[in-house]
Design a protein around this motif. Structure first.
Motif, PDB file in Angstrom:
ATOM      1  N   LEU A   1      54.556 -12.348 -32.096  1.00 35.82           N
ATOM      2  CA  LEU A   1      53.864 -13.126 -31.062  1.00 35.82           C
ATOM      3  C   LEU A   1      52.815 -12.279 -30.342  1.00 35.82           C
ATOM      4  O   LEU A   1      51.685 -12.748 -30.092  1.00 35.82           O
ATOM      5  CB  LEU A   1      54.876 -13.660 -30.053  1.00 35.82           C
ATOM      6  N   LEU A   2      53.156 -11.051 -30.010  1.00 39.91           N
ATOM      7  CA  LEU A   2      52.216 -10.176 -29.296  1.00 39.91           C
ATOM      8  C   LEU A   2      51.083  -9.718 -30.199  1.00 39.91           C
ATOM      9  O   LEU A   2      49.925  -9.624 -29.760  1.00 39.91           O
ATOM     10  CB  LEU A   2      52.961  -8.961 -28.731  1.00 39.91           C
ATOM     11  N   TYR A   3      51.400  -9.434 -31.447  1.00 41.69           N
ATOM     12  CA  TYR A   3      50.361  -8.943 -32.363  1.00 41.69           C
ATOM     13  C   TYR A   3      49.300 -10.015 -32.618  1.00 41.69           C
ATOM     14  O   TYR A   3      48.102  -9.709 -32.685  1.00 41.69           O
ATOM     15  CB  TYR A   3      51.013  -8.517 -33.681  1.00 41.69           C
ATOM     16  N   ARG A   4      49.740 -11.253 -32.728  1.00 45.37           N
ATOM     17  CA  ARG A   4      48.786 -12.337 -32.992  1.00 45.37           C
ATOM     18  C   ARG A   4      47.838 -12.569 -31.816  1.00 45.37           C
ATOM     19  O   ARG A   4      46.722 -13.037 -32.005  1.00 45.37           O
ATOM     20  CB  ARG A   4      49.550 -13.619 -33.312  1.00 45.37           C
ATOM     21  N   LYS A   5      48.289 -12.240 -30.601  1.00 48.66           N
ATOM     22  CA  LYS A   5      47.473 -12.462 -29.405  1.00 48.66           C
ATOM     23  C   LYS A   5      46.995 -11.140 -28.785  1.00 48.66           C
ATOM     24  O   LYS A   5      46.588 -11.120 -27.625  1.00 48.66           O
ATOM     25  CB  LYS A   5      48.292 -13.236 -28.359  1.00 48.66           C
ATOM     26  N   ARG A   6      47.045 -10.065 -29.538  1.00 46.10           N
ATOM     27  CA  ARG A   6      46.755  -8.739 -28.978  1.00 46.10           C
ATOM     28  C   ARG A   6      45.356  -8.635 -28.391  1.00 46.10           C
ATOM     29  O   ARG A   6      45.151  -7.961 -27.373  1.00 46.10           O
ATOM     30  CB  ARG A   6      46.974  -7.661 -30.037  1.00 46.10           C
ATOM     31  N   ASP A   7      44.386  -9.289 -28.994  1.00 52.65           N
ATOM     32  CA  ASP A   7      43.005  -9.204 -28.492  1.00 52.65           C
ATOM     33  C   ASP A   7      42.850  -9.944 -27.165  1.00 52.65           C
ATOM     34  O   ASP A   7      41.969  -9.595 -26.358  1.00 52.65           O
ATOM     35  CB  ASP A   7      42.030  -9.778 -29.518  1.00 52.65           C
ATOM     36  N   LEU A   8      43.674 -10.942 -26.943  1.00 56.88           N
ATOM     37  CA  LEU A   8      43.584 -11.715 -25.707  1.00 56.88           C
ATOM     38  C   LEU A   8      44.382 -11.078 -24.570  1.00 56.88           C
ATOM     39  O   LEU A   8      43.956 -11.120 -23.418  1.00 56.88           O
ATOM     40  CB  LEU A   8      44.088 -13.146 -25.938  1.00 56.88           C
ATOM     41  N   VAL A   9      45.534 -10.502 -24.887  1.00 58.55           N
ATOM     42  CA  VAL A   9      46.364  -9.900 -23.829  1.00 58.55           C
ATOM     43  C   VAL A   9      45.933  -8.474 -23.513  1.00 58.55           C
ATOM     44  O   VAL A   9      46.275  -7.937 -22.456  1.00 58.55           O
ATOM     45  CB  VAL A   9      47.868  -9.928 -24.214  1.00 58.55           C
TER      46      VAL A   9
ATOM     47  N   ALA B   1      40.927  -3.213 -25.226  1.00 55.13           N
ATOM     48  CA  ALA B   1      41.296  -2.269 -26.293  1.00 55.13           C
ATOM     49  C   ALA B   1      40.080  -1.585 -26.897  1.00 55.13           C
ATOM     50  O   ALA B   1      40.090  -0.381 -27.151  1.00 55.13           O
ATOM     51  CB  ALA B   1      42.087  -3.008 -27.376  1.00 55.13           C
ATOM     52  N   ASP B   2      39.001  -2.356 -27.130  1.00 52.77           N
ATOM     53  CA  ASP B   2      37.792  -1.792 -27.753  1.00 52.77           C
ATOM     54  C   ASP B   2      36.667  -1.626 -26.743  1.00 52.77           C
ATOM     55  O   ASP B   2      35.503  -1.471 -27.132  1.00 52.77           O
ATOM     56  CB  ASP B   2      37.336  -2.696 -28.903  1.00 52.77           C
ATOM     57  N   LYS B   3      37.039  -1.689 -25.458  1.00 51.93           N
ATOM     58  CA  LYS B   3      36.009  -1.574 -24.426  1.00 51.93           C
ATOM     59  C   LYS B   3      36.381  -0.464 -23.452  1.00 51.93           C
ATOM     60  O   LYS B   3      37.550  -0.228 -23.189  1.00 51.93           O
ATOM     61  CB  LYS B   3      35.862  -2.897 -23.655  1.00 51.93           C
ATOM     62  N   ASN B   4      35.400   0.165 -22.932  1.00 60.69           N
ATOM     63  CA  ASN B   4      35.633   1.222 -21.950  1.00 60.69           C
ATOM     64  C   ASN B   4      35.597   0.623 -20.550  1.00 60.69           C
ATOM     65  O   ASN B   4      34.651   0.794 -19.788  1.00 60.69           O
ATOM     66  CB  ASN B   4      34.588   2.327 -22.093  1.00 60.69           C
TER      67      ASN B   4
ATOM     68  N   THR C   1      41.456  -0.809 -15.761  1.00 64.11           N
ATOM     69  CA  THR C   1      42.634  -1.676 -15.853  1.00 64.11           C
ATOM     70  C   THR C   1      42.418  -2.963 -15.079  1.00 64.11           C
ATOM     71  O   THR C   1      42.814  -4.052 -15.524  1.00 64.11           O
ATOM     72  CB  THR C   1      43.873  -0.946 -15.322  1.00 64.11           C
ATOM     73  N   GLU C   2      41.775  -2.859 -13.899  1.00 62.68           N
ATOM     74  CA  GLU C   2      41.517  -4.044 -13.087  1.00 62.68           C
ATOM     75  C   GLU C   2      40.635  -5.034 -13.825  1.00 62.68           C
ATOM     76  O   GLU C   2      40.877  -6.245 -13.811  1.00 62.68           O
ATOM     77  CB  GLU C   2      40.862  -3.658 -11.757  1.00 62.68           C
ATOM     78  N   SER C   3      39.616  -4.521 -14.507  1.00 61.98           N
ATOM     79  CA  SER C   3      38.716  -5.403 -15.262  1.00 61.98           C
ATOM     80  C   SER C   3      39.440  -6.049 -16.435  1.00 61.98           C
ATOM     81  O   SER C   3      39.236  -7.230 -16.737  1.00 61.98           O
ATOM     82  CB  SER C   3      37.511  -4.613 -15.765  1.00 61.98           C
ATOM     83  N   ALA C   4      40.301  -5.264 -17.075  1.00 64.28           N
ATOM     84  CA  ALA C   4      41.055  -5.804 -18.208  1.00 64.28           C
ATOM     85  C   ALA C   4      42.014  -6.905 -17.745  1.00 64.28           C
ATOM     86  O   ALA C   4      42.195  -7.927 -18.424  1.00 64.28           O
ATOM     87  CB  ALA C   4      41.832  -4.689 -18.897  1.00 64.28           C
ATOM     88  N   LEU C   5      42.615  -6.721 -16.561  1.00 63.86           N
ATOM     89  CA  LEU C   5      43.503  -7.747 -16.016  1.00 63.86           C
ATOM     90  C   LEU C   5      42.742  -9.030 -15.692  1.00 63.86           C
ATOM     91  O   LEU C   5      43.226 -10.140 -15.962  1.00 63.86           O
ATOM     92  CB  LEU C   5      44.208  -7.220 -14.755  1.00 63.86           C
TER      93      LEU C   5
END
Length: 477
Positions: free
Chosen positions: A398-406, A410-413, A416-420
């Motif tokens: 379940l987590l792997y399939r949605k890894r890009d959304l959660v 991951a591929d951006k510098n 943490t606040e921005s990622a949240l």
């Protein structure tokens, strides 16, 4: 010795000696004996021909049978000497041998010739003493006095096992009390879920209606408090799930009050209420039956929840479906440690000396060499594929399939606040993402997978410990 008129020689009786031309017999002192009549010297008890290390506790001992081992020692017929008593044997009794060992309360052995004195799982179960047939407390019998006698049923297991009588209605009252408690807890969970769902719907309706920011903020605060409480609730639940089984897995004896507290709350967080009920009063109910109920119950409930989930998806009720799937994940979170532990315990047997046999440690009424136990062991192997392996594998998928959304950073510098913030935007764009929010919402985006780590840790600290030597450093490592 010579008679009073010195006209004849008389023989001294057993326990006494006389020398040449003695006028009277001399009593053998403590630690010596004289067997038969006419002895000219007393023999030491402390001799390999008698019992090495033995003594007497009075003068005039008449035979070697009066030579006994002192208090704190016993006659070891294998070495013909007095040896220090085994752990669990009383140290204030003299004259013991292997067959008359007087055990302290809380200890047990298989037969009168056994040298293996074993500590009982609970001191209350074993009365001690030298009579093998009277070692156990009323209502207890079998290995380590850990089996309930006919007419009694068990509550709890291991050191917290209690055998309650099935007569008088006490057992039925206990079952009714815990059944009521279970119903109240389920009602509380449903009420909490409906409250959270209602507040979430009100918040969305206010946003769509263009309500004031103040009204939306109030509901945001309520939702925020609920979300903020979730990590703490998971930590507390995990802690109770772990400590509830540590005593059994590590062979630790916690104080009785602490054991009762851990067992009670552990049964709640592990959804193992059946363990607190004397179901043996209603029908035959042992660990094997409990294993089937514990493993099959969540599977059947999960199947029904998934059928309901698909029906909600078909009816385009995504929010309700997300909530239901969240409850499904919460259910798996609760049952995984407890059910996995119960499965693993099915392989933990305790071997006893001689031909006494091997019995299931968590239910000493079950013979590990029986055909029935071997059959249930095959069932337990299948259950391992569903629970200890199947549920973590489901989490990972379940987590792997949605890894890009959660984990949008991951591929951006980005911080943490921005990622949240970006993850929250994804939750609004992709309606089904919130259905697995239970797995990642407690962690920062870059650690979205950490529920898998916590799951593995709980499995290792609970049921998996039984595969390592109890009380050894291997379990600590």
């Amino acid at each position: 010795y010579a008679s009073a008129d010195n006209t004849e020689c008389l023989s001294c009786p057993a326990g006494k000696i006389s020398g040449v031309a003695s006028s009277e017999c001399t009593v053998c002192e403590t630690g010596k004996y004289a067997e038969g009549e006419g002895n000219v010297e007393c023999r030491f008890c402390d001799d390999w021909d008698v019992i090495k290390g033995s003594v007497t506790y009075s003068n005039g001992t008449k035979s070697s049978e009066g030579c006994i081992c002192p208090a704190g020692e016993f006659h070891d017929d294998a070495t013909f000497s007095c040896e220090k008593v085994l752990e669990g044997v009383k140290t204030n009794i003299a004259g013991m041998n292997v067959t008359t060992l007087d055990l302290k309360p809380g200890y047990w052995r298989t037969k009168v010739s056994s040298r293996d004195v074993t500590k009982c799982m609970s001191p209350e179960h074993c009365l001690g003493g030298s009579d093998i047939n009277k070692q156990c407390k009323l209502g207890h019998q079998g290995p380590l006095c850990g089996v309930c006698s006919p007419g009694y049923a068990s509550i709890g297991s291991g050191s917290s096992l209690k055998c309650v009588t099935c007569s008088g209605g006490d057992a039925n009252q206990t079952i009714a009390s815990y059944s009521t408690l279970l119903a109240l807890l389920l009602a509380a969970c449903v009420a909490l879920s409906r409250f959270a769902s209602k507040k979430s719907e009100e918040r969305n309706e206010l946003k769509r209606a263009g309500s004031t920011r103040e009204s939306v903020d109030k509901l945001d605060k309520v939702a925020g408090k609920i979300e903020d409480f979730q990590p703490y609730a998971k930590i507390l639940t995990s802690y109770l799930q772990i400590v509830a089984g540590l005593g059994f897995a590590l062979d630790l004896a916690f104080p009785p009050l602490l054991t009762s507290i851990f067992e009670f709350f552990g049964s709640i967080v592990n959804l193992d209420f059946l363990n607190l009920m004397p179901l043996g009063c209603l029908s035959t109910y042992d660990y094997h039956r409990s294993l089937v109920v514990t493993t099959a119950g969540p599977v059947l409930l999960s199947v029904m929840m998934m059928i309901w989930y698909r029906a909600l998806i078909g009816a385009r009720k995504q929010k309700a479906a997300n909530a239901l799937f969240g409850w499904f994940l919460f259910l798996s979170f609760l049952v995984l440690p407890s059910v996995s532990t119960k499965i693993f315990y099915n392989f933990a047997c305790k071997d006893f000396d001689g031909d006494y046999g091997s019995y299931l440690k968590v239910d000493l009424s079950i013979d590990c060499n029986s055909a029935e136990h071997k059959l249930f062991s095959m069932y337990a192997i299948l259950a391992i594929l569903v629970y200890p392996f199947g549920i973590p594998a489901m989490y990972m998928t379940l987590l792997y399939r949605k890894r890009d959304l959660v984990n949008p950073g991951a591929d951006k510098n980005i911080s943490t606040e921005s990622a949240l913030e970006e993850r929250e935007e994804n939750e609004e764009k992709f309606a089904d993402l919130l259905s697995i929010g239970f797995l990642y919402s407690s962690y920062d985006p870059s650690y979205y997978y950490f529920e898998l780590v916590e799951t593995a840790r709980k499995l290792l600290l609970t049921g998996a410990l039984v595969f390592f030597g109890p009380g050894t450093s291997t379990q600590i490592v």
